[in-house]
Design an enzyme around this catalytic site. Sequence first.
Site, PDB file in Angstrom:
ATOM      1  N   ASP A  10      50.358  12.846  52.825  1.00 42.50           N
ATOM      2  CA  ASP A  10      50.022  13.974  51.951  1.00 42.50           C
ATOM      3  C   ASP A  10      48.613  14.441  52.304  1.00 42.50           C
ATOM      4  O   ASP A  10      47.661  13.654  52.316  1.00 42.50           O
ATOM      5  CB  ASP A  10      50.085  13.529  50.484  1.00 42.50           C
ATOM      6  CG  ASP A  10      50.016  14.719  49.535  1.00 42.50           C
ATOM      7  OD1 ASP A  10      49.174  15.592  49.749  1.00 42.50           O
ATOM      8  OD2 ASP A  10      50.815  14.757  48.586  1.00 42.50           O
ATOM      9  N   LEU A  11      48.491  15.737  52.630  1.00 45.50           N
ATOM     10  CA  LEU A  11      47.174  16.291  52.940  1.00 45.50           C
ATOM     11  C   LEU A  11      46.299  16.284  51.692  1.00 45.50           C
ATOM     12  O   LEU A  11      46.743  16.635  50.593  1.00 45.50           O
ATOM     13  CB  LEU A  11      47.304  17.716  53.466  1.00 45.50           C
ATOM     14  CG  LEU A  11      47.852  17.862  54.894  1.00 45.50           C
ATOM     15  CD1 LEU A  11      48.060  19.325  55.228  1.00 45.50           C
ATOM     16  CD2 LEU A  11      46.904  17.232  55.896  1.00 45.50           C
ATOM     17  N   ASP A  27      52.768  20.161  51.225  1.00 44.35           N
ATOM     18  CA  ASP A  27      51.854  19.525  52.179  1.00 44.35           C
ATOM     19  C   ASP A  27      52.219  18.062  52.397  1.00 44.35           C
ATOM     20  O   ASP A  27      51.358  17.242  52.729  1.00 44.35           O
ATOM     21  CB  ASP A  27      50.414  19.633  51.665  1.00 44.35           C
ATOM     22  CG  ASP A  27      50.224  18.957  50.313  1.00 44.35           C
ATOM     23  OD1 ASP A  27      51.244  18.729  49.634  1.00 44.35           O
ATOM     24  OD2 ASP A  27      49.066  18.665  49.943  1.00 44.35           O
TER      25      ASP A  27
END
Length: 780
Positions: free
Chosen positions: A377-378, A420
């Site tokens: 996960d960004l 994301d």
Amino acid sequence: MAIGLVGISALIQELQAASTAWIVGQSHWSRSQQQASFALNRYITHGRPRDLAEARQALTVPLGDLDARRALEQDDADLARARRGFLAGDNAPGDINRLILSFRYLGHLGYFKDAVRLWRQTDAPLLQLAGLTGAAQALHSRGEVEPVTQAMLLDQLQALDRDLQARAKAFSMSLQRTASIVRITTLLVGGLSVLLITLVAVMLSRRVRHDLLEQESRFRAAFYQATVGMLKFDQAGGVMEVNQAMADILGYSREALLGLSMQDLVAEGELVLDDAGQIDWSRQLRPAELRFRRADGGLMWGRWSGTLVRTAGREVSVFAIVEDVSQNHALAREVEHHASHDPLTGLINRREIERLLEQALIDVRNHGGVHSLCYIDLDYFKLVNDGLGHAAGDQLLRNFADYLVGSVREGDWVGRLGGDEFALFLAHAAQDEAKQVLQRIVRSLGQANFQHGDGSLRVSCSIGVVEVTREAVDVNWLMSAADSACYAAKEAGRNRVHCYNESRMALDERRQEAERLARVTSAIAENRMLLYAQRIERVGDPGFLHYEVLVRMRSPDGLLQAPGEFMPAVERYGMGMALDRHVLGLLFRHLQVCPAHVQRLGLCNVNVSAQSIAEPSFLAFVCDLLERNRGLARKLCFEVTETAAISSLAQARSFIEAVKARGCQVALDDFGSGLSSFSYLRQLPADMLKIDGVFVRDMDIDPVSRAAVRAITEIGRELHMTVIAEWVESTEVAEQLQVLGVDGLQGYAIERPMALERMTQPALWPGRSALPSEGRPGLP
């Protein structure tokens, strides 16, 4: 002539059936009259009430026939009364119309007229017998009957019984004579039929020869002028004849094709041979799609069908038709790619990720070993979207996807879960080895610059890791565990790797899921699950009432909860079937009390989960519900998600065939974003395709989404399915969908979801104004 003979034969058969019905009815009449006499004899002798009841019950048969005849003898025949009388006379319901018609139209003919006359002569004795029953009851009700009176009643009863039996026998003999006449007539008609049919056959045999010659000339003209490929083979597979269309498809001249054989025309593996190495035509000629060799060496997909032609005195030949379907296969490959890949990054999507994980899980269970699943996960991606715009966010996602692909080994894979969030699969890597690889990726990512305009962006990510071993419960558990580990990495400060620790994290996650399940269970028990509906507009027919049933949950404090708040727990822990049964029960109970709405209703869609489809008891429940509500069955369309259909294809096919056999329709929901396959789609006899809203929502600005919608629409049209687009959120998208040929539109641009009670009000049928409701746009 043949039609006339068939009509006469049918009439004679009806007469035979009518005569049989009269004979059977007379048998019932006579037997019941005797039973009445015997019972009345016992009643006069002993005075038992049950004997009186038996006598009167037996008398209902001859009295019913009497009433039926009198109803038909009126100037204006009372047919309803006649039917009631014949039914009371113990006649079979299927014979009632025959009895009525034969009496009305044949009662004045021959022996049948005599039979009716004899029947009328039984009226007076029969009524006297009924009167004698009443007299005996009156005597017994006043006390003990005197022996003299009793003897007198018995003598009178015996006289009536002998009289009725004699008349019944005469009536029966008259009916038998009538039946004999019908049988003789049948034989005469049969002989005449044979004679006339023989004459017609002789005439036709002369005509057939002329027609065959004419048809052969027409066939040859059609063969050579057809726009589809046609070939004629000998039994060994050599080309005997071929039309120009086939030559054009394969790029040969007709003369060149005549020198080739079946083995030369099809690709390796397409020829079906028997044990002797010869072509097995019985299997080869089954309709299929084969690969053909073109003159330039390329391959062409052709839809192939054919038949063996056997002619007396000649060698067996084969006639085949070939239609070029290469474009369809190219289109199917395009749809398959769009269905399994994320349109933004080109990575595989969630459903393809789950399919590959399922394969990996099966592999470790069968052969051992260990892999690692990483959930990435960004960090702070929302700030990029909000600060620099969605275009910058999309570019960052594409760059990050390329970065991940360049960082993995051969045999590993990367996919996008959505937003994301990404999935990284490290093959044959235990948790410790995976952690080292991922920490190196995190460090390298911190030094990398992602270009945006004139500047660059620095990004970081949080990663959760879980081992894929034979102890893993299933794919859902793996995804949940990796997600939990990623969440723990974020909670610990982001920009780090966290390995799944079941002893600490899994217990907490399970506790939360258990609480969600408990809330759903109590909502079902307390009737707090509510049905909503969202209208589906039929293109070109706005008056057609069509909607999808949606489910909401009301919390104890009165707040309305959307499916996203409780459906993940329901699906993950196997409660989908219980919820589906509850929703179907609510829907049927509501529609049963709205007959006017059901009459106006065109179609009502209702969702069915993958867990329900895989469970035979749910299919039995649905079939029982449909059998008990047949009037509603043809108004229902069951929506099956594409994932559910593929994961259990055999069960899905059984479910679809069962509900369609009872008049329902079936829709494939969320089509396009999963494992769409032209080959599996042809195995499911669905009526409707619902295009996943992910493609529909942005098709006015995204050419890839628009191409996917066009491709799915074309496939639906080829398979004669109704195509419906979901998440239609603007008039621009709706207009483009109509141009592409989509049949139905669903979304906020058409109408927002509303309570089903409001949808079933006549004032809110098609033509009303859209009413506001809650929920995320386009997500029922």
